[in-house]
Scaffold this active site. Structure first.
Site, PDB file in Angstrom:
ATOM      1  N   VAL A 150       0.842  -1.201   0.000  1.00  0.00           N
ATOM      2  CA  VAL A 150       0.000   0.000   0.000  1.00  0.00           C
ATOM      3  C   VAL A 150       0.876   1.248   0.000  1.00  0.00           C
ATOM      4  O   VAL A 150       0.629   2.198  -0.748  1.00  0.00           O
ATOM      5  CB  VAL A 150      -0.957  -0.001   1.208  1.00  0.00           C
ATOM      6  CG1 VAL A 150      -1.752   1.299   1.250  1.00  0.00           C
ATOM      7  CG2 VAL A 150      -1.901  -1.190   1.138  1.00  0.00           C
ATOM      8  N   ASP A 151       1.902   1.265   0.838  1.00  0.00           N
ATOM      9  CA  ASP A 151       2.824   2.395   0.854  1.00  0.00           C
ATOM     10  C   ASP A 151       3.514   2.571  -0.494  1.00  0.00           C
ATOM     11  O   ASP A 151       3.652   3.688  -1.007  1.00  0.00           O
ATOM     12  CB  ASP A 151       3.888   2.192   1.939  1.00  0.00           C
ATOM     13  CG  ASP A 151       3.373   2.529   3.324  1.00  0.00           C
ATOM     14  OD1 ASP A 151       2.467   3.366   3.432  1.00  0.00           O
ATOM     15  OD2 ASP A 151       3.890   1.959   4.295  1.00  0.00           O
ATOM     16  N   VAL A 152       3.989   1.461  -1.059  1.00  0.00           N
ATOM     17  CA  VAL A 152       4.717   1.531  -2.326  1.00  0.00           C
ATOM     18  C   VAL A 152       3.829   2.068  -3.438  1.00  0.00           C
ATOM     19  O   VAL A 152       4.223   2.961  -4.200  1.00  0.00           O
ATOM     20  CB  VAL A 152       5.282   0.142  -2.698  1.00  0.00           C
ATOM     21  CG1 VAL A 152       5.824   0.137  -4.122  1.00  0.00           C
ATOM     22  CG2 VAL A 152       6.388  -0.260  -1.717  1.00  0.00           C
ATOM     23  N   GLY A 190       3.106   5.712  -3.103  1.00  0.00           N
ATOM     24  CA  GLY A 190       4.241   6.478  -3.589  1.00  0.00           C
ATOM     25  C   GLY A 190       4.255   6.572  -5.105  1.00  0.00           C
ATOM     26  O   GLY A 190       4.579   7.630  -5.680  1.00  0.00           O
TER      27      GLY A 190
END
Length: 397
Positions: A169-171, A174
């Protein structure tokens, strides 16, 4: 040598952990100057996320901060806030991932900064976005994977839900942020004006459900877990071989027919139930049971060689060392080496997109904490030695 694609951009990075730093690292790979603003004495929290360590640096921090400059600024001080505002006047992009409302309290919000720099592109990344009923909740990758649905379709058919093994999710947030920033910069060429970008981890997670979400829209039925299988394509999953496992990814009827010829199981193709993908999906359990028997008759390497030579999509199921040391990964420059100030020679992942004239590069190692503070203050803001010493003494930097 030509200039890097983004070498004319200055990015002020107020983010930490992964989504924001990953975004700015992607832009830095293609030449953007990224000034990473960190808390004095501690820095980005991921600097302490070890083990494992490489020298004095955490492996986690090294993964998302190459090609950047680090300066330390205490954003809770008036003088620290003034430094950030002064840098923002020069910047093309500001990116932050504080909880909503924090930048207003710190007096470094979009409204204030854009008043001094109308061309500024300002990107905020948060768990749930700047509005909606969950606006003020903290958001972290694992909990968003749970709430956003991906864990309900990840893992074996029976058993508990599973998260993805990387902070996906973070990747992806980004990635969405980097795309949005470049989109806003492109529009700025026409209008001369910057704009505000609101990226939520939750929205990002929902977006990359893609066909699984569309399956629900089409049927009204909640998607189920299929383990390593595909909900819409059969056979498209892992199979045990005589000595290991293989990923078989047959997406077309012609490929399945060719597979049956190569595997000497023509009777499967002759079965009318299996001659179309729709039929294979409808009779998934019967076909997979038969294929499992076929696949166990040969070792992995024999299957891989046979199928690759005849255009049937299949691949090995590598562990991480095998994937990173794969000849294709090496040929594509996906593993790079660079010298780090305290860790010595380190390995990092390389840029993904290969541009023909202005390729991405790993030009500098992830910076040590505050390594560029003095130079940035002196060269960009005109501070002299005594002023910098005073700021340090006051705990501003």
């Amino acid at each position: 040598m030509t200039d890097s694609a983004l070498s004319d951009l200055l990015i002020l990075d107020l983010s930490r952990v992964l989504a924001g730093p990953f975004c700015t690292m992607l832009l830095a790979d293609y030449g953007a100057e990224v000034i990473k603003v960190e808390r004095p004495g501690r820095g980005d929290g991921t600097r302490a996320w070890g083990p494992p360590w490489i020298g004095e640096e955490s492996a986690y921090f090294l993964s998302a901060n190459r090609n950047k400059k680090s300066m330390t600024v205490n954003l809770k001080t008036v003088r620290g806030q003034a430094i950030v505002r002064a840098l923002a006047v020069q910047a093309d992009v500001v990116i932050e991932n504080f909880k909503p409302g924090t930048t207003e309290r710190l007096k470094i919000d979009y409204e204030r900064l854009s008043a001094e720099n109308p061309g500024l592109v300002y990107c905020s990344i948060s768990g749930y976005g700047q509005d909606g009923p969950y606006r003020d909740r903290p958001g972290y990758d694992f909990m968003i994977q749970a709430q956003g649905g991906i864990m309900s379709i990840t893992g074996p058919r029976e058993g508990p839900p599973y998260k993805v093994g990387v902070a996906i999710v973070d990747v992806t947030a980004g990635l969405y942020a980097a795309n949005a920033i470049l989109t806003a910069l492109h529009e700025r060429q026409r209008s001369g004006r910057g704009q505000y970008i609101d990226v939520a981890l939750f929205d990002s997670q929902l977006s990359w459900l893609v066909n699984v979400a569309q399956n629900y829209f089409a049927t009204g039925e909640a998607p189920q877990r299929y383990g390593n299988a595909h909900p819409n394509i059969v056979p498209y999953e892992s199979f045990a071989t005589a000595d290991g496992h293989i990923a078989l990814a047959i997406g077309r009827d012609a490929q399945f027919r060719r597979f049956c010829e190569l595997a000497q199981c023509d009777e499967l193709w002759q079965d009318e139930r299996f001659q179309t993908n729709a039929g294979r999906v409808a009779h998934r359990a019967d076909l997979i049971g038969l294929l499992q028997e076929v696949m166990r008759q040969r070792p992995t390497e024999e299957w891989l060689a046979l199928l690759a030579a005849n255009g049937v999509p299949a691949g090995p199921i590598n562990d991480i060392p095998s994937a990173l040391n794969d000849p294709q990964a090496q040929a594509r420059g996906m593993v790079r080496q660079i010298e780090h100030e305290t860790a010595g020679t380190i390995q990092l992942l390389g840029p993904v997109a290969k541009l023909s004239r202005t390729p991405g590069e790993v030009r500098s190692a992830p910076p040590t904490l505050g390594a560029h503070t003095k130079d940035i203050l002196a060269q960009r803001l005109g501070y002299h030695e005594q002023q910098i010493a005073e700021l340090r003494d006051e705990g501003v930097i």
